[in-house]
Design a protein around this motif. Structure first.
Motif, PDB file in Angstrom:
ATOM      1  N   THR A  79       0.825  -1.206   0.000  1.00 21.84           N
ATOM      2  CA  THR A  79       0.000   0.000   0.000  1.00 21.84           C
ATOM      3  C   THR A  79       0.857   1.252   0.000  1.00 21.84           C
ATOM      4  OG1 THR A  79      -1.461  -1.253   1.451  1.00 21.84           O
ATOM      5  CG2 THR A  79      -1.980   1.075   1.137  1.00 21.84           C
ATOM      6  N   PHE A  80       1.848   1.311   0.900  1.00 24.75           N
ATOM      7  CA  PHE A  80       2.586   2.576   1.039  1.00 24.75           C
ATOM      8  C   PHE A  80       3.999   2.553   0.457  1.00 24.75           C
ATOM      9  CE2 PHE A  80       2.658   0.731   5.507  1.00 24.75           C
ATOM     10  CZ  PHE A  80       3.986   0.296   5.491  1.00 24.75           C
ATOM     11  N   GLY A  81       4.359   1.473  -0.225  1.00 27.76           N
ATOM     12  CA  GLY A  81       5.636   1.452  -0.928  1.00 27.76           C
ATOM     13  C   GLY A  81       6.810   1.038  -0.055  1.00 27.76           C
ATOM     14  N   TYR A  82       8.001   1.284  -0.577  1.00 31.59           N
ATOM     15  CA  TYR A  82       9.220   0.841   0.098  1.00 31.59           C
ATOM     16  C   TYR A  82       9.507   1.680   1.346  1.00 31.59           C
ATOM     17  CZ  TYR A  82      10.170  -2.064  -3.942  1.00 31.59           C
ATOM     18  OH  TYR A  82      10.078  -3.014  -4.924  1.00 31.59           O
ATOM     19  N   VAL A  83      10.245   1.067   2.262  1.00 28.14           N
ATOM     20  CA  VAL A  83      10.637   1.759   3.492  1.00 28.14           C
ATOM     21  C   VAL A  83      12.153   1.948   3.447  1.00 28.14           C
ATOM     22  CG1 VAL A  83      10.766   1.555   6.006  1.00 28.14           C
ATOM     23  CG2 VAL A  83       8.762   0.662   4.783  1.00 28.14           C
TER      24      VAL A  83
ATOM     25  N   TYR B  91      -8.330  -1.758  -0.771  1.00 26.73           N
ATOM     26  CA  TYR B  91      -8.575  -2.987  -1.548  1.00 26.73           C
ATOM     27  C   TYR B  91      -7.654  -3.093  -2.767  1.00 26.73           C
ATOM     28  CZ  TYR B  91     -10.766  -6.111  -4.916  1.00 26.73           C
ATOM     29  OH  TYR B  91     -10.975  -7.082  -5.857  1.00 26.73           O
ATOM     30  N   ILE B  92      -7.504  -1.978  -3.466  1.00 24.32           N
ATOM     31  CA  ILE B  92      -6.729  -2.020  -4.711  1.00 24.32           C
ATOM     32  C   ILE B  92      -5.239  -2.179  -4.398  1.00 24.32           C
ATOM     33  CG2 ILE B  92      -6.053  -0.680  -6.769  1.00 24.32           C
ATOM     34  CD1 ILE B  92      -8.960  -1.580  -6.931  1.00 24.32           C
ATOM     35  N   LYS B  93      -4.639  -3.168  -5.028  1.00 25.36           N
ATOM     36  CA  LYS B  93      -3.206  -3.431  -4.848  1.00 25.36           C
ATOM     37  C   LYS B  93      -2.475  -3.195  -6.177  1.00 25.36           C
ATOM     38  CE  LYS B  93      -3.379  -5.226  -0.541  1.00 25.36           C
ATOM     39  NZ  LYS B  93      -4.590  -4.618  -0.028  1.00 25.36           N
ATOM     40  N   GLN B  94      -1.149  -3.264  -6.117  1.00 33.53           N
ATOM     41  CA  GLN B  94      -0.341  -2.960  -7.297  1.00 33.53           C
ATOM     42  C   GLN B  94      -0.740  -3.798  -8.518  1.00 33.53           C
ATOM     43  OE1 GLN B  94       1.927  -0.379  -7.463  1.00 33.53           O
ATOM     44  NE2 GLN B  94       1.887  -0.871  -9.645  1.00 33.53           N
ATOM     45  N   GLU B  95      -1.071  -5.082  -8.288  1.00 32.09           N
ATOM     46  CA  GLU B  95      -1.446  -5.968  -9.411  1.00 32.09           C
ATOM     47  C   GLU B  95      -2.623  -5.366 -10.190  1.00 32.09           C
ATOM     48  OE1 GLU B  95      -0.526  -6.845  -6.059  1.00 32.09           O
ATOM     49  OE2 GLU B  95      -1.939  -8.518  -5.896  1.00 32.09           O
ATOM     50  N   GLN B  96      -3.579  -4.815  -9.421  1.00 34.86           N
ATOM     51  CA  GLN B  96      -4.766  -4.254 -10.088  1.00 34.86           C
ATOM     52  C   GLN B  96      -4.444  -2.936 -10.781  1.00 34.86           C
ATOM     53  OE1 GLN B  96      -6.290  -4.672  -6.407  1.00 34.86           O
ATOM     54  NE2 GLN B  96      -7.043  -6.747  -6.737  1.00 34.86           N
ATOM     55  N   PHE B 100      -5.170  -2.239 -14.536  1.00 38.43           N
ATOM     56  CA  PHE B 100      -6.069  -1.129 -14.902  1.00 38.43           C
ATOM     57  C   PHE B 100      -5.356   0.201 -14.648  1.00 38.43           C
ATOM     58  CE2 PHE B 100      -8.761  -4.694 -13.617  1.00 38.43           C
ATOM     59  CZ  PHE B 100      -9.580  -4.823 -14.727  1.00 38.43           C
ATOM     60  N   PRO B 101      -4.426   0.569 -15.525  1.00 36.30           N
ATOM     61  CA  PRO B 101      -3.626   1.777 -15.284  1.00 36.30           C
ATOM     62  C   PRO B 101      -4.443   3.070 -15.253  1.00 36.30           C
ATOM     63  CG  PRO B 101      -3.124   0.803 -17.438  1.00 36.30           C
ATOM     64  CD  PRO B 101      -4.002  -0.170 -16.731  1.00 36.30           C
ATOM     65  N   GLU B 102      -5.697   3.015 -15.707  1.00 38.99           N
ATOM     66  CA  GLU B 102      -6.527   4.230 -15.676  1.00 38.99           C
ATOM     67  C   GLU B 102      -7.035   4.550 -14.257  1.00 38.99           C
ATOM     68  OE1 GLU B 102     -10.120   1.996 -17.721  1.00 38.99           O
ATOM     69  OE2 GLU B 102     -10.876   3.847 -16.868  1.00 38.99           O
ATOM     70  N   LEU B 103      -6.870   3.559 -13.315  1.00 40.99           N
ATOM     71  CA  LEU B 103      -7.469   3.737 -11.989  1.00 40.99           C
ATOM     72  C   LEU B 103      -7.059   5.017 -11.235  1.00 40.99           C
ATOM     73  CD1 LEU B 103      -7.860   0.264 -10.242  1.00 40.99           C
ATOM     74  CD2 LEU B 103      -9.568   2.071 -10.398  1.00 40.99           C
ATOM     75  N   PRO B 104      -5.757   5.315 -11.095  1.00 41.98           N
ATOM     76  CA  PRO B 104      -5.414   6.526 -10.322  1.00 41.98           C
ATOM     77  C   PRO B 104      -6.039   7.791 -10.906  1.00 41.98           C
ATOM     78  CG  PRO B 104      -3.474   5.163 -10.652  1.00 41.98           C
ATOM     79  CD  PRO B 104      -4.553   4.577 -11.508  1.00 41.98           C
TER      80      PRO B 104
END
Lengths: 99, 166
Positions: A79-83, B91-96, B100-104
Protein backbone atom coordinates in the motif's frame (compact mmCIF):
# COMPACT_ATOMS: atom_id res chain seq x y z
CA UNK A 1 18.49 3.50 21.36
CA UNK A 2 20.24 0.15 21.26
CA UNK A 3 17.50 -1.81 22.98
CA UNK A 4 13.82 -1.03 23.22
CA UNK A 5 10.87 -2.95 24.59
CA UNK A 6 7.64 -2.39 22.68
CA UNK A 7 4.11 -3.69 22.93
CA UNK A 8 2.39 -4.84 19.74
CA UNK A 9 -0.89 -3.24 18.83
CA UNK A 10 -2.79 -4.72 15.91
CA UNK A 11 -3.17 -7.98 14.06
CA UNK A 12 -1.28 -7.62 10.80
CA UNK A 13 1.35 -10.15 11.92
CA UNK A 14 -1.20 -12.58 13.35
CA UNK A 15 -0.92 -15.50 14.10
CA UNK A 16 2.85 -15.25 14.75
CA UNK A 17 2.69 -11.93 16.60
CA UNK A 18 -0.53 -11.23 18.46
CA UNK A 19 -2.08 -8.03 19.67
CA UNK A 20 -0.64 -7.38 23.14
CA UNK A 21 2.60 -9.35 22.68
CA UNK A 22 5.90 -7.72 23.61
CA UNK A 23 9.03 -7.46 21.48
CA UNK A 24 12.54 -6.44 22.29
CA UNK A 25 14.15 -4.69 19.35
CA UNK A 26 17.73 -3.72 18.76
CA UNK A 27 19.85 -2.00 16.15
CA UNK A 28 22.96 -3.99 17.08
CA UNK A 29 22.14 -7.03 14.85
CA UNK A 30 21.54 -4.61 11.98
CA UNK A 31 24.99 -3.03 12.43
CA UNK A 32 26.59 -6.47 12.71
CA UNK A 33 24.65 -8.49 10.20
CA UNK A 34 22.38 -6.15 8.22
CA UNK A 35 18.72 -6.76 7.39
CA UNK A 36 17.56 -9.86 5.53
CA UNK A 37 14.29 -11.20 4.13
CA UNK A 38 12.42 -12.91 6.94
CA UNK A 39 13.52 -10.41 9.60
CA UNK A 40 10.83 -8.66 11.57
CA UNK A 41 11.61 -4.97 11.94
CA UNK A 42 10.15 -1.91 13.60
CA UNK A 43 10.35 1.33 11.64
CA UNK A 44 9.00 4.83 11.78
CA UNK A 45 6.39 5.61 9.14
CA UNK A 46 5.67 9.28 8.48
CA UNK A 47 1.92 8.67 8.58
CA UNK A 48 1.29 5.61 10.70
CA UNK A 49 4.03 6.03 13.33
CA UNK A 50 5.95 3.02 14.64
CA UNK A 51 5.10 -0.04 12.58
CA UNK A 52 6.21 -3.64 12.91
CA UNK A 53 6.38 -5.73 9.72
CA UNK A 54 8.09 -8.67 8.09
CA UNK A 55 10.85 -7.93 5.56
CA UNK A 56 9.99 -9.61 2.28
CA UNK A 57 12.86 -8.31 0.18
CA UNK A 58 15.47 -5.60 -0.14
CA UNK A 59 15.74 -3.23 -3.09
CA UNK A 60 17.89 -0.39 -4.27
CA UNK A 61 21.16 -2.05 -3.24
CA UNK A 62 19.84 -2.81 0.24
CA UNK A 63 18.72 0.75 0.95
CA UNK A 64 14.98 0.07 0.74
CA UNK A 65 12.81 -2.62 2.28
CA UNK A 66 9.64 -4.17 0.98
CA UNK A 67 7.75 -5.05 4.15
CA UNK A 68 4.56 -7.03 4.53
CA UNK A 69 2.12 -8.22 7.16
CA UNK A 70 0.80 -11.75 7.38
CA UNK A 71 -2.80 -10.66 7.14
CA UNK A 72 -4.41 -9.98 3.76
CA UNK A 73 -5.68 -6.60 4.99
CA UNK A 74 -2.29 -5.48 6.32
CA UNK A 75 -1.24 -1.94 5.51
CA UNK A 76 2.30 -2.43 4.27
CA UNK A 77 4.60 -1.90 1.29
CA UNK A 78 1.84 -3.16 -1.00
CA UNK A 79 0.00 0.00 0.00
CA UNK A 80 2.59 2.58 1.04
CA UNK A 81 5.64 1.45 -0.93
CA UNK A 82 9.22 0.84 0.10
CA UNK A 83 10.64 1.76 3.49
CA UNK A 84 14.10 3.39 3.57
CA UNK A 85 16.50 1.38 5.74
CA UNK A 86 17.40 4.54 7.67
CA UNK A 87 13.83 4.57 9.07
CA UNK A 88 14.35 1.21 10.77
CA UNK A 89 14.50 1.49 14.55
CA UNK A 90 15.51 -2.11 15.15
CA UNK A 91 15.14 -5.78 14.46
CA UNK A 92 13.10 -8.03 16.74
CA UNK A 93 15.54 -10.04 18.85
CA UNK A 94 13.08 -11.36 21.41
CA UNK A 95 9.39 -12.04 21.16
CA UNK A 96 7.50 -12.43 24.43
CA UNK A 97 4.13 -13.89 23.66
CA UNK A 98 1.09 -14.51 25.81
CA UNK A 99 1.07 -18.16 24.65
CA UNK B 1 5.49 -15.75 33.58
CA UNK B 2 7.70 -13.14 31.90
CA UNK B 3 4.72 -12.04 29.83
CA UNK B 4 2.67 -11.44 32.98
CA UNK B 5 5.50 -9.40 34.54
CA UNK B 6 5.77 -7.30 31.40
CA UNK B 7 2.01 -6.86 31.27
CA UNK B 8 2.05 -5.49 34.84
CA UNK B 9 5.00 -3.25 34.05
CA UNK B 10 3.09 -2.03 31.00
CA UNK B 11 0.20 -1.05 33.28
CA UNK B 12 2.58 1.08 35.32
CA UNK B 13 5.04 2.34 32.72
CA UNK B 14 2.99 2.13 29.52
CA UNK B 15 5.43 0.76 26.96
CA UNK B 16 5.52 2.42 23.61
CA UNK B 17 3.53 0.61 20.92
CA UNK B 18 4.68 -0.87 17.64
CA UNK B 19 1.63 -1.00 15.43
CA UNK B 20 0.96 -4.11 13.41
CA UNK B 21 -1.26 -1.81 11.43
CA UNK B 22 -4.11 -3.45 9.65
CA UNK B 23 -7.61 -2.63 8.67
CA UNK B 24 -10.21 -4.80 10.32
CA UNK B 25 -10.02 -7.75 7.95
CA UNK B 26 -13.69 -7.89 7.09
CA UNK B 27 -12.90 -7.92 3.37
CA UNK B 28 -16.26 -6.34 2.54
CA UNK B 29 -15.77 -3.88 -0.29
CA UNK B 30 -18.51 -2.76 -2.65
CA UNK B 31 -18.80 0.42 -4.74
CA UNK B 32 -22.58 0.31 -4.36
CA UNK B 33 -22.68 3.01 -1.67
CA UNK B 34 -20.64 5.33 -3.88
CA UNK B 35 -23.13 4.76 -6.69
CA UNK B 36 -26.04 5.48 -4.35
CA UNK B 37 -24.19 8.63 -3.24
CA UNK B 38 -23.80 9.83 -6.84
CA UNK B 39 -27.45 9.08 -7.63
CA UNK B 40 -28.53 11.01 -4.53
CA UNK B 41 -26.51 14.04 -5.61
CA UNK B 42 -28.38 14.04 -8.94
CA UNK B 43 -31.72 13.56 -7.19
CA UNK B 44 -31.07 16.49 -4.84
CA UNK B 45 -30.24 18.76 -7.78
CA UNK B 46 -33.49 17.66 -9.45
CA UNK B 47 -35.45 18.44 -6.28
CA UNK B 48 -33.76 21.84 -5.97
CA UNK B 49 -34.67 22.64 -9.58
CA UNK B 50 -38.24 21.46 -9.03
CA UNK B 51 -38.54 23.56 -5.90
CA UNK B 52 -37.34 26.63 -7.74
CA UNK B 53 -40.04 26.11 -10.41
CA UNK B 54 -42.91 25.42 -8.03
CA UNK B 55 -42.26 27.72 -5.07
CA UNK B 56 -41.17 31.31 -4.60
CA UNK B 57 -37.66 31.60 -3.22
CA UNK B 58 -38.96 33.27 -0.04
CA UNK B 59 -41.78 30.78 0.56
CA UNK B 60 -41.74 28.74 3.77
CA UNK B 61 -41.58 25.53 1.71
CA UNK B 62 -38.53 26.70 -0.14
CA UNK B 63 -36.87 28.08 2.99
CA UNK B 64 -37.41 24.76 4.71
CA UNK B 65 -36.48 22.34 1.97
CA UNK B 66 -33.65 24.00 0.06
CA UNK B 67 -31.17 23.77 2.95
CA UNK B 68 -32.16 20.12 3.46
CA UNK B 69 -31.51 19.30 -0.20
CA UNK B 70 -28.19 21.09 -0.14
CA UNK B 71 -27.17 19.32 3.07
CA UNK B 72 -28.02 15.88 1.69
CA UNK B 73 -26.19 16.72 -1.56
CA UNK B 74 -23.11 17.74 0.46
CA UNK B 75 -23.21 14.58 2.57
CA UNK B 76 -23.63 12.24 -0.38
CA UNK B 77 -20.90 13.85 -2.49
CA UNK B 78 -18.64 13.35 0.52
CA UNK B 79 -19.87 9.75 0.88
CA UNK B 80 -18.80 9.10 -2.72
CA UNK B 81 -15.32 10.39 -1.94
CA UNK B 82 -15.03 8.33 1.24
CA UNK B 83 -16.24 5.07 -0.29
CA UNK B 84 -13.98 5.38 -3.34
CA UNK B 85 -11.02 6.35 -1.16
CA UNK B 86 -11.47 3.28 1.05
CA UNK B 87 -11.70 0.86 -1.88
CA UNK B 88 -8.82 2.52 -3.71
CA UNK B 89 -6.60 2.78 -0.62
CA UNK B 90 -7.36 -0.53 1.07
CA UNK B 91 -8.58 -2.99 -1.55
CA UNK B 92 -6.73 -2.02 -4.71
CA UNK B 93 -3.21 -3.43 -4.85
CA UNK B 94 -0.34 -2.96 -7.30
CA UNK B 95 -1.45 -5.97 -9.41
CA UNK B 96 -4.77 -4.25 -10.09
CA UNK B 97 -3.09 -0.93 -10.82
CA UNK B 98 -0.91 -2.73 -13.37
CA UNK B 99 -3.98 -4.31 -14.94
CA UNK B 100 -6.07 -1.13 -14.90
CA UNK B 101 -3.63 1.78 -15.28
CA UNK B 102 -6.53 4.23 -15.68
CA UNK B 103 -7.47 3.74 -11.99
CA UNK B 104 -5.41 6.53 -10.32
CA UNK B 105 -6.60 9.06 -12.89
CA UNK B 106 -10.18 7.85 -12.56
CA UNK B 107 -10.10 8.15 -8.76
CA UNK B 108 -8.67 11.65 -9.03
CA UNK B 109 -11.45 12.54 -11.47
CA UNK B 110 -14.09 11.21 -9.03
CA UNK B 111 -12.63 13.28 -6.19
CA UNK B 112 -12.73 16.41 -8.31
CA UNK B 113 -16.22 15.81 -9.68
CA UNK B 114 -17.54 15.07 -6.17
CA UNK B 115 -16.06 18.35 -4.91
CA UNK B 116 -17.52 20.25 -7.86
CA UNK B 117 -20.88 18.59 -7.19
CA UNK B 118 -20.79 20.07 -3.70
CA UNK B 119 -19.82 23.51 -4.95
CA UNK B 120 -22.44 23.70 -7.70
CA UNK B 121 -25.94 22.53 -8.59
CA UNK B 122 -24.82 21.47 -12.05
CA UNK B 123 -26.76 18.35 -13.07
CA UNK B 124 -24.37 17.47 -15.87
CA UNK B 125 -21.48 17.57 -13.40
CA UNK B 126 -23.35 15.18 -11.12
CA UNK B 127 -24.10 12.87 -14.07
CA UNK B 128 -20.40 12.89 -14.96
CA UNK B 129 -19.69 11.93 -11.34
CA UNK B 130 -22.09 8.99 -11.58
CA UNK B 131 -20.52 7.90 -14.85
CA UNK B 132 -17.01 7.99 -13.36
CA UNK B 133 -18.22 6.02 -10.30
CA UNK B 134 -19.89 3.53 -12.65
CA UNK B 135 -16.61 3.02 -14.47
CA UNK B 136 -14.89 2.51 -11.11
CA UNK B 137 -17.54 -0.10 -10.23
CA UNK B 138 -16.98 -1.83 -13.56
CA UNK B 139 -13.25 -2.09 -12.87
CA UNK B 140 -13.84 -3.14 -9.25
CA UNK B 141 -16.01 -6.10 -10.29
CA UNK B 142 -13.58 -6.96 -13.09
CA UNK B 143 -10.82 -7.38 -10.48
CA UNK B 144 -13.02 -10.10 -8.98
CA UNK B 145 -13.79 -11.62 -12.39
CA UNK B 146 -17.46 -10.78 -11.88
CA UNK B 147 -19.45 -9.68 -14.91
CA UNK B 148 -21.46 -6.50 -14.77
CA UNK B 149 -24.60 -5.15 -16.37
CA UNK B 150 -25.78 -1.60 -16.98
CA UNK B 151 -29.34 -0.99 -15.84
CA UNK B 152 -31.56 1.97 -15.16
CA UNK B 153 -31.98 2.55 -11.41
CA UNK B 154 -35.51 1.52 -10.41
CA UNK B 155 -36.07 4.83 -8.60
CA UNK B 156 -35.62 8.50 -9.35
CA UNK B 157 -33.45 9.95 -10.85
CA UNK B 158 -33.61 6.75 -12.98
CA UNK B 159 -30.08 7.11 -14.25
CA UNK B 160 -28.05 4.09 -15.37
CA UNK B 161 -25.89 2.19 -12.91
CA UNK B 162 -23.48 -0.71 -13.13
CA UNK B 163 -24.51 -3.78 -11.13
CA UNK B 164 -22.63 -7.05 -10.69
CA UNK B 165 -24.18 -10.11 -12.31
CA UNK B 166 -24.24 -12.51 -9.35
Amino acid sequence: MLLQLLKISGISLYPVYRDGDFVLISKIPIFVNGIHPGDVVVFEHHRFGKLIKLVERLEDGGRSLFVVGLDAESMDSRTFGYVPVNRVLGKVIWHISKK
Amino acid sequence: MLFKVLEKLDWVLGFEKARAHCDIPCGIYDPHQAQIGALTVIRMIDLMTEMKLTHAADSPESANNMPRYVLVKEEHAELVKREIRVIFGDYIKQEQLDKFPELPGLVHKIMQLASKSRQTADRQMACDLLEAVNRFAEIFWATKNIETKRVKAPYKPSEEVIYPVL
